[in-house]
Design a protein around this motif. Structure first.
Motif, short mmCIF file in Angstrom:
data_model
loop_
_atom_site.label_atom_id
_atom_site.label_comp_id
_atom_site.label_asym_id
_atom_site.label_seq_id
_atom_site.Cartn_x
_atom_site.Cartn_y
_atom_site.Cartn_z
N LEU B 333 0.84 -1.19 0.00
CA LEU B 333 0.00 0.00 0.00
C LEU B 333 0.89 1.26 0.00
O LEU B 333 0.69 2.18 -0.80
CB LEU B 333 -0.90 0.00 1.24
N ASN B 337 1.08 3.84 -3.09
CA ASN B 337 0.72 5.22 -2.80
C ASN B 337 1.78 6.15 -3.37
O ASN B 337 1.49 7.15 -4.01
CB ASN B 337 0.65 5.45 -1.29
N VAL B 344 -4.06 6.70 -0.09
CA VAL B 344 -4.97 5.76 0.55
C VAL B 344 -4.36 5.40 1.91
O VAL B 344 -3.18 5.08 1.99
CB VAL B 344 -5.13 4.48 -0.31
N PHE B 347 -6.93 -0.19 5.01
CA PHE B 347 -7.92 -1.14 4.53
C PHE B 347 -9.11 -1.15 5.49
O PHE B 347 -8.91 -1.01 6.70
CB PHE B 347 -7.33 -2.55 4.49
N ALA B 351 -11.97 -5.72 4.33
CA ALA B 351 -10.95 -5.91 3.30
C ALA B 351 -9.74 -6.62 3.91
O ALA B 351 -9.16 -7.53 3.31
CB ALA B 351 -10.53 -4.57 2.71
N ILE B 371 -3.06 -5.35 -4.59
CA ILE B 371 -2.97 -4.06 -3.90
C ILE B 371 -2.75 -2.93 -4.90
O ILE B 371 -3.36 -1.87 -4.81
CB ILE B 371 -1.83 -4.06 -2.86
N ALA B 374 -6.00 -2.21 -6.45
CA ALA B 374 -6.94 -1.60 -5.50
C ALA B 374 -6.57 -0.15 -5.20
O ALA B 374 -7.45 0.71 -5.12
CB ALA B 374 -6.95 -2.42 -4.21
N VAL B 375 -5.27 0.12 -5.09
CA VAL B 375 -4.85 1.50 -4.82
C VAL B 375 -5.24 2.39 -6.00
O VAL B 375 -5.74 3.50 -5.83
CB VAL B 375 -3.31 1.58 -4.58
N THR B 378 -9.14 2.90 -5.85
CA THR B 378 -9.78 3.47 -4.67
C THR B 378 -9.84 4.99 -4.74
O THR B 378 -8.83 5.65 -4.97
CB THR B 378 -9.05 3.02 -3.39
N ILE B 383 -9.26 1.15 1.40
CA ILE B 383 -9.56 0.13 0.40
C ILE B 383 -10.69 -0.74 0.90
O ILE B 383 -10.63 -1.25 2.03
CB ILE B 383 -8.30 -0.71 0.10
N ALA B 387 -12.84 -3.82 -4.08
CA ALA B 387 -11.69 -3.48 -4.91
C ALA B 387 -10.71 -4.65 -4.97
O ALA B 387 -9.91 -4.78 -5.89
CB ALA B 387 -10.99 -2.24 -4.36
N LEU B 388 -10.73 -5.50 -3.94
CA LEU B 388 -9.82 -6.63 -3.90
C LEU B 388 -10.44 -7.87 -4.49
O LEU B 388 -9.79 -8.66 -5.15
CB LEU B 388 -9.43 -6.93 -2.44
#
Lengths: 126, 466
Positions: B333, B337, B344, B347, B351, B371, B374-375, B378, B383, B387-388
Motif C-alpha cells: 500500500l 501510494n 490511501v 484497509f 478488506a 494491492i 486496489a490503490v 480506490t 480500500i 476493490a480486492l
C-alpha cells in the motif's frame, strides 16, 4: 544406570539406514532413523539428540542444509557427515560447514566407531 | 553446581522484571542492564554465561553492542530479542555470531529452552562467521524480503548461515512462483563478503537455447554467424559475485550437461574458444517443485540436481504464513501510494479480513498485484473489499488455478483440502458477519466442528464483524 546416548541418523536409503541402526545399537546407543532432512530437523526440535549422522545426498533438502540448520539451533551437537559422492562435497567443505567428521561410503567401521566414541565423549555424555 | 549468571539487557523495565522472575525460579542469578553501555560494563564485571539483549535500545545500536560483546568474549552466547522481525536484523545478528534470534512477544517456555541450550553450549564458532561475514551497507529497499512469520525467520537465519559459506557452495531455492525466490538470491548475495561483486540474474525461460548458451558462456569472434566481436558470458561477468539462474528446470539437456561440467570443473570455454576460464562466482538456482517430476520423467539430470542443491532454501507459500499477508499488504500500500501518487490510508476491516484469509495461489506477486490495482481504483481513504475481490473472482472464473503440486497424492490432497477449508470457513463467516452459530448453521455443520475448523486455520470470528 548407564546413560544411553541418542543418535539421529539421516539416510534416504533404507538398507543403509538399517545397517546404521544395527551398528549404533551394538554401540549401545538409542537410535532414531529418518530418511529426509525435514524429518531430521523435526526430530532435533522435539527430541534430545547426542549425535547427528547424515548423508549429504538426500531427496528434498540436502544433508548440508540439515547440518547448517542443526548447527544454528544446537551449536554443540557433534555431526558426522557421510557421503558416497566425494565430488559433491569435500572434507574441507564439510568441516567448514561445522561437521566434526567426514566419511566416504563404503564406510570403514573401525574409523566410524572411533569417531562416534570421540563425538559422544566430547558431548560429555558417554 | 553453581548456576551461571544471566545478563538481560532491555530498556523496558517490565521485560527486565519478567526475565528476572522466570530465571530466578529456575535458579539462575540475573544481572540487569537498561542499555548497551551498561551491559558492556556488567559483562566485564560479572562475566555472565549468557546474555539476552533487546536490539532496539536507546544510545548505542544493539547490533553494535553485540559486535563489542563478541570482541570481549567470542564464546559467550548472546540471544537477540526484537520486536520487529525484519530480514536485515535477523541475518546481521546471526552473522555477528548471535546464538539465537527471538521475536516478541516472548513466551516463557521458549526463554527456558533457549537458556538451557545456550548454557549447555560453549559455542563452536565457525571459522568464517563474524570475521569474513561483515555486512556491506544497506540493501536497496526494493530487494527486502518482507515477513515476520516463523517460517520466514527460519529462512532469514539460513540465509545468514549460507552467506558465510564459500562461493563453490551452490544453493537451490525451492518455492512456488511468486514467493520471492530472486529476493532470496539477492539477500544471499548481499549478505556475503562478495556483495560488492556483480549479481547476475538470468531467466532460463526467457531465451531460446542457442542464445542462452552464448549469453552464459560468451563467444569468441567468428564463433558462429553473426558473432562479430568477442563477447563475455554471464559466467565471466559475474566474477566472484553471484549467478542467479531462475527456472532452472527449463534448461535444455545440452545446457544441463554443460552446466554440470562448469560446476564440477569450476571452469569453462567461450563458444568457439579453447582457453579454459575459471569460474569464481556462486551459483544460486531457483525452481518450483516441479523439478522432481521433471527428474522422474527423465527431463532433468539427477546428477546436476544434486550438484545444484548443496544447500536448499525452501520458501514457504504465502498461504502457509498468513500472518505475513497483512504486513505485506501495508508494505505494498505504501509502495503504490508513492508510485501512483495516491494517499490511501488503509484497509477496511472487512478488506483486511479478506486479505488475511485468501489463499493466494499466485503468492506474494498476486498480493502485490491485488494491492496495486486496489490503490489505483480506490477513490476514498480506505480500500474496500470489492476493490480486492473482483479481480480474484475474475481470474478464478477464467482459470481455476489449484495448487496441485507434483508431490505425492496424499500430500497434495491435504494441501488442497486445507485451502478449501480455510476459504470455506472465511466466506461463510463473511456472509454471516462473524456470527459463528449462524455460519455453522448455514453450512449444516455442528457449531463445534465449525469452531474446530476456525481454530485449525487460526480464523477469528471478530475480524468478520462489522
Amino acid at each position: 544406570m548407564h546413560y544411553q546416548p541418542t543418535v539421529l541418523i539421516t539416510d534416504d536409503d533404507h538398507n543403509i539406514l538399517a545397517a546404521f541402526e544395527d551398528f549404533f545399537r551394538r554401540e549401545n546407543c538409542s537410535v532414531i532413523g529418518v530418511t529426509s532432512a525435514e524429518e531430521a530437523l523435526h526430530k532435533l526440535e522435539s527430541h534430545h539428540v547426542d549425535l547427528l549422522v547424515t548423508d549429504v545426498r538426500l531427496k528434498l533438502q540436502s544433508g548440508v542444509t540439515l547440518l547448517l540448520h542443526a548447527k544454528a539451533i544446537l551449536p554443540k551437537l557433534p555431526v558426522i557427515v557421510v557421503t558416497g559422492y566425494p565430488d559433491l562435497i569435500t572434507e574441507t567443505d564439510a568441516k567448514m560447514y561445522g561437521a566434526n567428521y567426514f566419511f566416504l561410503k563404503p564406510l570403514e567401521l573401525d574409523k566410524l566407531r572411533e569417531a562416534v566414541r570421540t563425538c559422544l565423549h566430547m558431548n560429555g555424555k558417554s | 553446581m553453581k548456576k551461571p549468571t544471566v545478563l538481560v539487557v532491555d530498556d523496558d523495565p517490565k521485560i527486565l522484571f519478567a526475565f528476572r522472575e522466570v530465571l530466578r525460579k529456575d535458579g539462575y542469578k540475573t544481572v540487569l542492564a537498561r542499555d548497551g553501555q551498561e551491559a558492556l560494563k556488567k559483562i566485564s564485571a560479572e562475566h555472565p554465561g549468557l546474555v539476552f539483549m533487546d536490539i532496539t535500545m536507546p544510545k548505542v545500536d544493539g547490533l553494535e553492542v553485540l559486535k563489542q560483546m563478541k570482541t570481549q568474549d567470542e564464546r559467550m552466547p548472546v540471544v537477540i530479542i526484537t520486536g520487529y522481525g525484519t530480514m536485515q536484523t535477523a541475518i546481521k545478528a546471526i552473522q555477528l555470531g548471535a546464538f539465537e534470534y527471538l521475536t516478541k512477544p516472548l513466551d516463557v517456555g521458549k526463554i527456558r529452552a533457549v537458556t538451557r541450550e545456550a548454557l549447555a553450549s560453549t559455542r563452536r564458532t565457525s571459522p568464517t562467521a563474524g570475521r569474513h561475514g561483515q555486512y556491506h551497507g544497506d540493501m536497496a529497499d526494493r530487494y527486502e524480503l518482507i515477513g515476520r512469520s516463523a517460517p520466514m525467520q527460519e529462512v532469514y537465519k539460513l540465509i545468514g548461515s549460507i552467506s558465510t559459506t564459500p562461493n563453490h557452495t551452490s544453493i537451490l531455492i525451492l518455492g512456488e512462483s511468486g514467493t520471492g525466490k530472486e529476493l532470496v538470491a539477492r539477500a544471499i548475495h548481499n549478505a556475503g563478503p562478495n556483495a560488492h561483486k556483480p549479481f547476475v540474474p538470468i531467466d532460463c525461460t526467457a531465451l531460446p537455447e542457442p542464445l542462452l548458451e552464448s549469453e552464459l558462456f560468451g563467444h569468441e569472434k567468428g564463433a558462429f554467424t553473426g558473432a562479430g566481436e568477442r563477447k563475455l558470458g554471464k559466467f565471466e561477468i559475474a566474477q566472484e559475485g553471484t549467478i542467479f539462474l531462475d527456472e532452472i528446470g527449463n534448461l535444455s539437456p545440452h545446457l544441463q550437461q554443460k552446466l554440470l561440467r562448469v560446476l564440477q570443473e569450476r571452469e569453462f570455454e567461450r563458444l568457439g574458444g579453447n582457453t579454459a576460464i575459471r569460474v569464481g562466482a556462486r551459483f544460486v538456482c531457483a525452481t518450483n517443485h516441479d523439478i522432481e517430476l521433471e527428474m522422474k520423467n527423465g527431463n532433468f539430470r539427477e546428477d546436476l540436481f544434486f550438484r545444484l542443491k548443496v544447500v536448499t532454501v525452501n520458501l514457504p507459500p504465502l498461504r502457509e504464513r498468513n500472518d505475513d499477508s497483512s504486513h505485506l499488504a501495508n508494505y505494498f500500500l505504501m509502495k503504490y501510494n508513492r508510485q501512483l501518487k495516491k494517499s490511501v490510508t488503509g484497509f477496511s476491516d472487512e478488506a483486511m479480513a479478506f486479505l488475511r484469509t485468501y489463499p493466494y495461489p499466485g503468492n506474494v506477486r498476486e498480493l502485490e498485484n491485488l494491492i496495486e490495482r486496489a490503490v489505483m481504483l480506490t477513490k476514498g481513504d480506505v480500500i474496500l473489499p470489492d476493490a480486492l475481490r473482483e479481480p480474484v473472482l475474475d481470474t478464478s472464473v477464467r482459470s481455476p488455478s489449484l495448487p496441485i503440486l507434483s508431490e505425492d497424492f496424499a500430500k497434495s490432497r491435504i494441501k488442497l483440502l486445507q485451502m478449501f477449508e480455510r476459504q470455506f470457513v472465511s466466506e461463510l463467516l463473511r456472509k454471516y458477519h462473524g456470527n459463528v452459530t449462524a455460519a455453522a448453521k448455514g453450512s449444516r455443520m455442528t457449531r463445534q466442528n465449525f469452531q474446530r475448523l476456525m481454530s485449525k486455520h487460526d480464523i477469528k470470528a471478530k475480524s468478520f464483524r462489522d
